[in-house]
Design a protein around this motif. Sequence first.
Motif, PDB file in Angstrom:
ATOM      1  N   ASP A 123       0.831  -1.207   0.000  1.00  0.00           N
ATOM      2  CA  ASP A 123       0.000   0.000   0.000  1.00  0.00           C
ATOM      3  C   ASP A 123       0.868   1.260   0.000  1.00  0.00           C
ATOM      4  O   ASP A 123       0.563   2.251   0.681  1.00  0.00           O
ATOM      5  N   SER A 124       1.972   1.211  -0.742  1.00  0.00           N
ATOM      6  CA  SER A 124       2.890   2.348  -0.894  1.00  0.00           C
ATOM      7  C   SER A 124       3.517   2.768   0.430  1.00  0.00           C
ATOM      8  O   SER A 124       3.944   3.916   0.590  1.00  0.00           O
ATOM      9  N   ARG A 125       3.617   1.849   1.394  1.00  0.00           N
ATOM     10  CA  ARG A 125       4.243   2.146   2.674  1.00  0.00           C
ATOM     11  C   ARG A 125       5.307   1.101   2.964  1.00  0.00           C
ATOM     12  O   ARG A 125       5.144  -0.082   2.629  1.00  0.00           O
ATOM     13  N   LEU A 126       6.387   1.540   3.592  1.00  0.00           N
ATOM     14  CA  LEU A 126       7.429   0.612   4.014  1.00  0.00           C
ATOM     15  C   LEU A 126       6.931  -0.155   5.230  1.00  0.00           C
ATOM     16  O   LEU A 126       6.528   0.441   6.227  1.00  0.00           O
ATOM     17  N   GLN A 127       6.949  -1.493   5.135  1.00  0.00           N
ATOM     18  CA  GLN A 127       6.400  -2.314   6.207  1.00  0.00           C
ATOM     19  C   GLN A 127       7.406  -3.390   6.617  1.00  0.00           C
ATOM     20  O   GLN A 127       8.230  -3.843   5.825  1.00  0.00           O
ATOM     21  N   VAL A 128       7.312  -3.777   7.882  1.00  0.00           N
ATOM     22  CA  VAL A 128       8.205  -4.783   8.452  1.00  0.00           C
ATOM     23  C   VAL A 128       7.367  -5.941   8.966  1.00  0.00           C
ATOM     24  O   VAL A 128       6.256  -5.747   9.464  1.00  0.00           O
ATOM     25  N   LEU A 129       7.900  -7.138   8.828  1.00  0.00           N
ATOM     26  CA  LEU A 129       7.190  -8.319   9.315  1.00  0.00           C
ATOM     27  C   LEU A 129       7.430  -8.470  10.814  1.00  0.00           C
ATOM     28  O   LEU A 129       8.573  -8.541  11.280  1.00  0.00           O
ATOM     29  N   LEU A 130       6.335  -8.524  11.584  1.00  0.00           N
ATOM     30  CA  LEU A 130       6.404  -8.753  13.022  1.00  0.00           C
ATOM     31  C   LEU A 130       5.547  -9.964  13.373  1.00  0.00           C
ATOM     32  O   LEU A 130       4.553 -10.243  12.696  1.00  0.00           O
ATOM     33  N   VAL A 131       5.939 -10.670  14.415  1.00  0.00           N
ATOM     34  CA  VAL A 131       5.172 -11.815  14.895  1.00  0.00           C
ATOM     35  C   VAL A 131       4.730 -11.533  16.330  1.00  0.00           C
ATOM     36  O   VAL A 131       5.400 -10.805  17.073  1.00  0.00           O
ATOM     37  N   GLN A 132       3.589 -12.101  16.697  1.00  0.00           N
ATOM     38  CA  GLN A 132       3.132 -12.009  18.076  1.00  0.00           C
ATOM     39  C   GLN A 132       3.630 -13.246  18.810  1.00  0.00           C
ATOM     40  O   GLN A 132       3.303 -14.367  18.434  1.00  0.00           O
ATOM     41  N   ARG A 133       4.424 -13.024  19.840  1.00  0.00           N
ATOM     42  CA  ARG A 133       5.045 -14.140  20.528  1.00  0.00           C
ATOM     43  C   ARG A 133       3.993 -14.982  21.234  1.00  0.00           C
ATOM     44  O   ARG A 133       3.140 -14.460  21.961  1.00  0.00           O
ATOM     45  N   GLY A 134       4.090 -16.307  21.020  1.00  0.00           N
ATOM     46  CA  GLY A 134       3.158 -17.225  21.648  1.00  0.00           C
ATOM     47  C   GLY A 134       3.733 -17.912  22.868  1.00  0.00           C
ATOM     48  O   GLY A 134       3.067 -18.743  23.480  1.00  0.00           O
ATOM     49  N   VAL A 135       4.981 -17.590  23.208  1.00  0.00           N
ATOM     50  CA  VAL A 135       5.652 -18.211  24.353  1.00  0.00           C
ATOM     51  C   VAL A 135       6.334 -17.127  25.174  1.00  0.00           C
ATOM     52  O   VAL A 135       6.566 -16.016  24.706  1.00  0.00           O
TER      53      VAL A 135
END
Length: 244
Positions: A24-36
């Motif tokens: 969407d024309s934006r710089l984005q970073v992959l993040l994860v939600q920690r499950g532990v």
Amino acid sequence: MSDDRWVAPTVLLAVDLVILTLRDSRLQVLLVQRGVEPYRGDLALPGGFLQHAEEDLPAAAHRELAEEAGLSADQLHLEQLGVYGTPGRDPRGRVVSVAYLAVAPRLPEPTAGTDASDACWTPTDRALSPGARLAFDHRRIVADGVERARAKLEYSALATAFCGPTFTISELRDVYEAVWGVGLDPRNFYRKVQSVDGFIVPAGTTRKTDTGRPARLFRPGPREALHPPMTRPTHPTDKETAEA
């Protein structure tokens, strides 16, 4: 002379991934939600410990790319970003992390890995905002990854890694605007890009734009170092303001 023998400290080694793309024309970073634990429920960079003592660092980074993002190394640009080992950065003990920067175009929706409950693309300005909660020292690592990308856009051909195999100059300008967070004059940008011999080369085809007019397509050229460089504006104007 002391008879005490030196005992090596116990240090765990991990890799973390700053995976950047444009959405969407934006710089984005992959993040994860920690499950532990630790930091269960908080957002973090994808990554993990080495599987065994013989696993090489690049191999660990490639494995984490596959496990956390479903990506292979030949799909993207991958480089070592830095080493993070401040004592106390991880409550589980002395943990040193080797961070890698990965860049690829139009990456798909992520799938959470084995120790994550969710995964999402997050605009980098939101991830770095004061209210964002990132586990460990991952906020600092994201900031370092974004700054590395911004700097390398000036003197290297990294911008083309955000594009597909072929692209228009307008799409290449979108990369610079999104990563730098500024609005750029289209005519000046075209002139600067064309002044760097070997940065991009004609692909020999055209593509219709939203206006219906054909636009020339280009592909990455052989030059990796840009001369003259694509210098960031000294007094950048906010992109949204520039486009208003």
